[in-house]
Design a protein around this motif. Sequence first.
Motif, PDB file in Angstrom:
ATOM      1  N   SER A 168      13.888  13.189  13.646  1.00 30.29           N
ATOM      2  CA  SER A 168      12.727  13.218  14.523  1.00 30.29           C
ATOM      3  C   SER A 168      12.923  12.099  15.540  1.00 30.29           C
ATOM      4  N   PRO A 169      12.201  12.111  16.667  1.00 29.78           N
ATOM      5  CA  PRO A 169      12.424  11.071  17.675  1.00 29.78           C
ATOM      6  C   PRO A 169      12.309   9.663  17.092  1.00 29.78           C
ATOM      7  N   ALA A 209      27.868  14.125   3.753  1.00 30.90           N
ATOM      8  CA  ALA A 209      27.499  14.847   4.982  1.00 30.90           C
ATOM      9  C   ALA A 209      25.989  15.030   5.010  1.00 30.90           C
ATOM     10  N   VAL A 210      25.441  15.236   6.202  1.00 32.26           N
ATOM     11  CA  VAL A 210      24.019  15.555   6.370  1.00 32.26           C
ATOM     12  C   VAL A 210      23.881  16.703   7.356  1.00 32.26           C
ATOM     13  N   GLY A 211      22.779  17.425   7.250  1.00 30.31           N
ATOM     14  CA  GLY A 211      22.468  18.513   8.167  1.00 30.31           C
ATOM     15  C   GLY A 211      20.980  18.799   8.103  1.00 30.31           C
ATOM     16  N   SER A 212      20.504  19.701   8.948  1.00 32.17           N
ATOM     17  CA  SER A 212      19.073  20.002   8.943  1.00 32.17           C
ATOM     18  C   SER A 212      18.810  21.364   9.552  1.00 32.17           C
ATOM     19  N   SER A 213      17.651  21.909   9.223  1.00 30.68           N
ATOM     20  CA  SER A 213      17.088  23.085   9.879  1.00 30.68           C
ATOM     21  C   SER A 213      15.704  22.681  10.358  1.00 30.68           C
ATOM     22  N   SER A 214      14.908  23.630  10.817  1.00 31.55           N
ATOM     23  CA  SER A 214      13.553  23.301  11.258  1.00 31.55           C
ATOM     24  C   SER A 214      12.652  22.909  10.089  1.00 31.55           C
ATOM     25  N   GLU A 215      13.051  23.295   8.862  1.00 34.60           N
ATOM     26  CA  GLU A 215      12.222  23.022   7.681  1.00 34.60           C
ATOM     27  C   GLU A 215      12.839  22.024   6.711  1.00 34.60           C
ATOM     28  N   PHE A 216      14.166  21.982   6.654  1.00 41.61           N
ATOM     29  CA  PHE A 216      14.820  21.248   5.581  1.00 41.61           C
ATOM     30  C   PHE A 216      15.794  20.192   6.096  1.00 41.61           C
ATOM     31  N   LEU A 217      15.994  19.175   5.262  1.00 43.37           N
ATOM     32  CA  LEU A 217      17.054  18.193   5.446  1.00 43.37           C
ATOM     33  C   LEU A 217      18.045  18.408   4.310  1.00 43.37           C
ATOM     34  N   VAL A 233      18.491  19.579  -1.118  1.00 44.74           N
ATOM     35  CA  VAL A 233      17.648  20.106  -0.046  1.00 44.74           C
ATOM     36  C   VAL A 233      16.295  19.402  -0.118  1.00 44.74           C
ATOM     37  N   TYR A 234      15.866  18.814   0.996  1.00 45.10           N
ATOM     38  CA  TYR A 234      14.599  18.088   1.067  1.00 45.10           C
ATOM     39  C   TYR A 234      13.680  18.754   2.091  1.00 45.10           C
ATOM     40  N   ASP A 235      12.394  18.666   1.858  1.00 43.27           N
ATOM     41  CA  ASP A 235      11.418  19.094   2.850  1.00 43.27           C
ATOM     42  C   ASP A 235      11.484  18.116   4.021  1.00 43.27           C
ATOM     43  N   LEU A 236      11.711  18.624   5.209  1.00 39.96           N
ATOM     44  CA  LEU A 236      11.924  17.746   6.358  1.00 39.96           C
ATOM     45  C   LEU A 236      10.676  16.949   6.731  1.00 39.96           C
ATOM     46  N   SER A 237       9.507  17.487   6.477  1.00 36.31           N
ATOM     47  CA  SER A 237       8.269  16.792   6.863  1.00 36.31           C
ATOM     48  C   SER A 237       7.863  15.727   5.856  1.00 36.31           C
ATOM     49  N   THR A 238       8.122  15.968   4.561  1.00 31.84           N
ATOM     50  CA  THR A 238       7.704  15.015   3.525  1.00 31.84           C
ATOM     51  C   THR A 238       8.863  14.231   2.922  1.00 31.84           C
ATOM     52  N   LEU A 239      10.097  14.731   3.117  1.00 35.00           N
ATOM     53  CA  LEU A 239      11.322  14.155   2.542  1.00 35.00           C
ATOM     54  C   LEU A 239      11.324  14.209   1.014  1.00 35.00           C
ATOM     55  N   LEU A 240      10.534  15.117   0.449  1.00 33.83           N
ATOM     56  CA  LEU A 240      10.532  15.327  -0.993  1.00 33.83           C
ATOM     57  C   LEU A 240      11.611  16.343  -1.355  1.00 33.83           C
TER      58      LEU A 240
END
Length: 450
Positions: A168-169, A209-217, A233-240
């Motif tokens: 995120s920014p 390595a790291v990567g992401s989608s619109s929903e996941f990290l 796989v983590y929730d991108l908004s909560t990082l859970l």
Amino acid sequence: MNTPATANESNIVSINVGGRIFQTTKQTLTLAGTDSPLSKLATESSTRFLDRDPALFSVLLYILRTGNLPARSTSDVRDLIEESRHYGIEPFLIDSLSNPSQFEAFDLRKSRVLRLNGRDSPSTIAPTGGGGLHVAHGSKITSFDWSLRRKSTVLTNFSAVDSLLEISPGVLAAGATDFPGLQIIDLESGGSVQTALNWENVASSTVQAVGSSSEFLFASFESSRRNSNSVMVYDLSTLLPVLELDRGSDSSAIPSTKLRWIGSCNLLMVSGSHASPSGVSGHVRFWDVRSRNMVCEINEREDCFADVTVSENLSAVFKVGVSSGEVFYTDLRGLGGGKEGDRWVCLGEERKRSLNERKGVGCKIESYGDHVFCSKGDGIELWSEVITGLVGNARRDVLEERVFRKNSFVAGSGENKVTGLVFGGSRMFVTRKDQQAVEVWQSSSRGVSM
């Protein structure tokens, strides 16, 4: 009652900027927003005089009208920044400079070099959403804003950062192969660590390595003993943590060192390779995250990849062979069928290869838009598809013979070997061995003077 001609004339606004008359519509001016002085000009009934630079105003008006920079603009980016701030439309300028549609692969020229402080060369680089760049060098991360004129540097806990991603920014996910945990770093607070993500129930796991989608990290971990690995796989908004994929639990398991989300297929591509006395072997796997199923696997043995990437625009996976140094592709629509050895199609000469040559060692391959870029030593090849039999049809509903053409747009010229390629907006960023800098490549026919 106004006639159509009268109504149209009442919508036109005339502006005298530095002695040059501009005419535009009220709708164009109001696009600038209610706080911009330009939107207030829409209410003027007579010609308004502005004591500003007409050439810069012309560029900014074009951006308001089209969302893009005008072709062959010669304005200096510093002047445009100051002028856009005066008119309150800097976000429009940022969007135009970071718009991928401004990226013209066949017209790239080195526009500038971003110098880094210290003696460490870049270990990894990550573009920002606004056309800027984050550069990891040694224990530091240096960030450049969208204009590439302003930079800031933060210190990390790592001796060297091997994985870097803006989630995120102003917020980065950073990891290293010799330091445990994936750290979430807040640049706005001077580089403080918001949290550290770890592989569940595995102590001292390092990040590959790291990567992401619109929903996941996504994060690829390896245990400190190097006898097990996994992709979390983590929730991108909560990082859970959400789930675990691609677990390997024996000494021969190869950790994934590249993660790429394929949005059009809702698949995660994970890949990893390992060199041994008998050669280089590896895997490319495709996971359906929601069902937790692996839908396809390519086991790499002969001419394993030195690097691999995926192009959604071209509906294909590309690799550069570690033995031959040649570029290969396999069609995304053909995954899951055919024999292992039939999947890859060589785009080069496919001459007889020796497993001991290792011509592709260190080569990098990345896709952007409708093109594929592959570094070869100090040069870069550009591969583009030539459409045959599908003229006027952008869809690829059936498998067909595909033809790709190579262009060496950055020919080897004695410079240091290319170590990194990333793309963001209208720019390509290049790093080279033993150089404490990042090259910026942009189209020469579209853009502004850097």
